[in-house]
Design an enzyme around this catalytic site. Sequence first.
Site, PDB file in Angstrom:
ATOM      1  N   ARG A  44       0.603  -1.197   0.335  1.00 11.81           N
ATOM      2  CA  ARG A  44       0.280   0.030  -0.115  1.00 11.81           C
ATOM      3  C   ARG A  44       0.725   0.986  -0.369  1.00 11.81           C
ATOM      4  O   ARG A  44       2.217   0.612   0.200  1.00 11.81           O
ATOM      5  CB  ARG A  44      -1.057  -0.014   1.321  1.00 11.81           C
ATOM      6  CG  ARG A  44      -0.245  -0.748   2.320  1.00 11.81           C
ATOM      7  CD  ARG A  44      -0.634   0.450   3.552  1.00 11.81           C
ATOM      8  NE  ARG A  44      -0.784   1.610   3.406  1.00 11.81           N
ATOM      9  CZ  ARG A  44       0.729   2.338   3.834  1.00 11.81           C
ATOM     10  NH1 ARG A  44       2.076   1.568   4.078  1.00 11.81           N
ATOM     11  NH2 ARG A  44       0.628   3.468   3.422  1.00 11.81           N
ATOM     12  N   GLY A  45       0.237   2.202  -0.114  1.00 14.67           N
ATOM     13  CA  GLY A  45       1.308   3.967   0.041  1.00 14.67           C
ATOM     14  C   GLY A  45       1.198   4.191  -1.641  1.00 14.67           C
ATOM     15  O   GLY A  45       1.527   2.936  -2.451  1.00 14.67           O
ATOM     16  N   ALA A  46       1.099   5.119  -2.116  1.00 17.90           N
ATOM     17  CA  ALA A  46       0.668   5.735  -3.328  1.00 17.90           C
ATOM     18  C   ALA A  46       2.175   5.124  -4.465  1.00 17.90           C
ATOM     19  O   ALA A  46       3.075   4.108  -5.329  1.00 17.90           O
ATOM     20  CB  ALA A  46       0.356   6.995  -3.681  1.00 17.90           C
ATOM     21  N   ARG A  74      -7.017  -1.052  -7.448  1.00 16.00           N
ATOM     22  CA  ARG A  74      -7.259   0.099  -6.166  1.00 16.00           C
ATOM     23  C   ARG A  74      -7.764   1.489  -6.988  1.00 16.00           C
ATOM     24  O   ARG A  74      -6.889   2.085  -8.140  1.00 16.00           O
ATOM     25  CB  ARG A  74      -6.774   0.557  -5.049  1.00 16.00           C
ATOM     26  CG  ARG A  74      -6.667  -0.491  -4.369  1.00 16.00           C
ATOM     27  CD  ARG A  74      -5.545  -0.224  -2.413  1.00 16.00           C
ATOM     28  NE  ARG A  74      -6.174   0.705  -2.115  1.00 16.00           N
ATOM     29  CZ  ARG A  74      -5.776   0.890  -0.920  1.00 16.00           C
ATOM     30  NH1 ARG A  74      -4.675   1.347  -0.866  1.00 16.00           N
ATOM     31  NH2 ARG A  74      -6.084   2.012   0.242  1.00 16.00           N
ATOM     32  N   GLN A 174      -2.652   2.424   9.896  1.00 17.76           N
ATOM     33  CA  GLN A 174      -1.545   2.772   9.285  1.00 17.76           C
ATOM     34  C   GLN A 174      -0.581   3.547   9.844  1.00 17.76           C
ATOM     35  O   GLN A 174       0.732   2.966  10.268  1.00 17.76           O
ATOM     36  CB  GLN A 174      -2.001   3.628   8.335  1.00 17.76           C
ATOM     37  CG  GLN A 174      -2.587   2.050   7.118  1.00 17.76           C
ATOM     38  CD  GLN A 174      -3.407   2.668   6.445  1.00 17.76           C
ATOM     39  OE1 GLN A 174      -4.300   2.689   7.714  1.00 17.76           O
ATOM     40  NE2 GLN A 174      -4.366   2.308   5.391  1.00 17.76           N
ATOM     41  N   ASP A 215      -1.751  10.995  -2.810  1.00 16.72           N
ATOM     42  CA  ASP A 215      -2.196   9.531  -3.506  1.00 16.72           C
ATOM     43  C   ASP A 215      -2.197  10.013  -4.582  1.00 16.72           C
ATOM     44  O   ASP A 215      -2.439   9.244  -5.722  1.00 16.72           O
ATOM     45  CB  ASP A 215      -3.690   8.673  -2.774  1.00 16.72           C
ATOM     46  CG  ASP A 215      -3.271   7.834  -1.359  1.00 16.72           C
ATOM     47  OD1 ASP A 215      -3.356   7.965  -0.610  1.00 16.72           O
ATOM     48  OD2 ASP A 215      -3.384   6.976  -1.872  1.00 16.72           O
ATOM     49  N   ASN A 225      -5.694  12.023  -0.333  1.00 12.78           N
ATOM     50  CA  ASN A 225      -4.962  11.496   0.746  1.00 12.78           C
ATOM     51  C   ASN A 225      -5.777  11.102   1.617  1.00 12.78           C
ATOM     52  O   ASN A 225      -6.611  10.755   1.555  1.00 12.78           O
ATOM     53  CB  ASN A 225      -3.477  12.072   1.073  1.00 12.78           C
ATOM     54  CG  ASN A 225      -2.227  11.622   1.602  1.00 12.78           C
ATOM     55  OD1 ASN A 225      -2.178  10.706   1.559  1.00 12.78           O
ATOM     56  ND2 ASN A 225      -2.122  11.563   3.039  1.00 12.78           N
ATOM     57  N   LYS A 226      -4.940   9.582   2.710  1.00 12.87           N
ATOM     58  CA  LYS A 226      -6.046   9.108   3.266  1.00 12.87           C
ATOM     59  C   LYS A 226      -6.921   9.969   4.328  1.00 12.87           C
ATOM     60  O   LYS A 226      -6.383  11.470   4.673  1.00 12.87           O
ATOM     61  CB  LYS A 226      -4.694   8.548   4.888  1.00 12.87           C
ATOM     62  CG  LYS A 226      -5.580   7.934   5.736  1.00 12.87           C
ATOM     63  CD  LYS A 226      -5.775   6.843   5.209  1.00 12.87           C
ATOM     64  CE  LYS A 226      -5.905   5.750   3.792  1.00 12.87           C
ATOM     65  NZ  LYS A 226      -6.343   4.901   3.829  1.00 12.87           N
TER      66      LYS A 226
HETATM   67  O1  MRU Z   1      -5.153   2.655   1.761  1.00 21.19           O
HETATM   68  P1  MRU Z   1      -3.509   3.229   2.100  1.00 21.19           P
HETATM   69  O2  MRU Z   1      -3.171   2.792   2.895  1.00 21.19           O
HETATM   70  O3  MRU Z   1      -2.488   2.911   1.458  1.00 21.19           O
HETATM   71  O4  MRU Z   1      -2.996   5.008   2.037  1.00 21.19           O
HETATM   72  C1  MRU Z   1      -1.730   5.558   1.388  1.00 21.19           C
HETATM   73  C2  MRU Z   1      -2.037   6.918   2.255  1.00 21.19           C
HETATM   74  O5  MRU Z   1      -2.603   8.191   1.944  1.00 21.19           O
HETATM   75  C3  MRU Z   1      -0.787   7.500   2.102  1.00 21.19           C
HETATM   76  O6  MRU Z   1      -0.704   8.302   2.817  1.00 21.19           O
HETATM   77  C4  MRU Z   1      -0.172   7.915   0.421  1.00 21.19           C
HETATM   78  O7  MRU Z   1      -0.486   6.614  -0.828  1.00 21.19           O
HETATM   79  C5  MRU Z   1       1.438   8.532  -0.142  1.00 21.19           C
HETATM   80  S1  MRU Z   1       2.298   7.455   0.534  1.00 21.19           S
HETATM   81  C6  MRU Z   1       3.602   8.463   0.227  1.00 21.19           C
END
Ligand code: MRU
Length: 312
Positions: A44-46, A74, A174, A215, A225-226
């Site tokens: 996970r994470g962009a 996703r 997370q 994201d 973002n999250k």
């Molecule tokens: O649902 P996730 O855990 O994939 O969400 C991740 C985030 O929102 C991060 O802040 C984003 O991907 C940037 S990661 C460097």
Amino acid sequence: MRTIDWVDGAVELIDQTRLPAECVTLRLHTVDELVEAIRRLAVRGAPALGVAGALGVVLARGDLEAVARLRAARPTAVNLAWGVDRAAAYLAEGQEAVLRAALRIRDDDIAACLAMGERGADLLQGDRLRIMTVCNTGALAAVERGTALGVVQTLHERGRLAEVLALETRPLLQGARLTAWELARMGAPHRLVADSAGPYLLARGGVDAVLIGADRIAANGDTANKIGSYALALGAERAGVPFIVVAPESTIDAATPSGDHIEIEDRGAEEIVSVAGVRVAPEGTKALNPAFDVTPHDLITAIVTDTRVIHP
Ligand code: MRU
């Protein structure tokens, strides 16, 4: 530590659903295994999703339907589609060319995160900084080093970090599970706070800057973002605290004019009515679970990328 890599003909990645209890590496040989790992947030994470997308095209071995399934695993992080498209552009040249392109994306991510760390740390003023962040934007969200947490790491290496306040990041935690684990490994001082404490702690005056990842950044600077990022941006604006987005250029989606056009993943009720697999809400409770929110560009002080600082 490498979060994701290509090892002897397969994708290897750390299963983030098992952290912090145990650090287990998965070996994936098919696109369907990788899609499943992406959906359940094992990876996970962009930026990490960008590399997963590119390496997944190697696993697809020219099967275009598999490539399409991977691209759609996703919807919100643009890096996934970006990584898939970048690698898929070499399909006509054969497997070796696709693999070379995917490994370039992996290596570029490592360099980009180092550059963002330096640029972000240079931008911030002060030498005992108290940083607030949400979700996980560290090495686990990329390949070897993170985005917003990469800036934190650089500040710590430069002796300029006083403390990180990490939001726990409900529903999947997370912040509690991954960011606290990474900060402990770095030896960086940190405290975990409930998500709802974020804006109050900003108002109380204990934070010098909010650093978040992204994201997808629309052409006008609106940033997905999250979930919880928008509340922090509002709190930061009210408190006069800089609100800084740290993300590679690959997260900027010039084809999306504004945040209104960003698809926000809804992950369903189960993650809300339960905590760590234990049901907390009464049977039959309905729930809404947007995994991300959009911070309008006028609440963002700066966007730090691997090549520039943008003031939206
Ligand atoms: O649902 P996730 O855990 O994939 O969400 C991740 C985030 O929102 C991060 O802040 C984003 O991907 C940037 S990661 C460097």
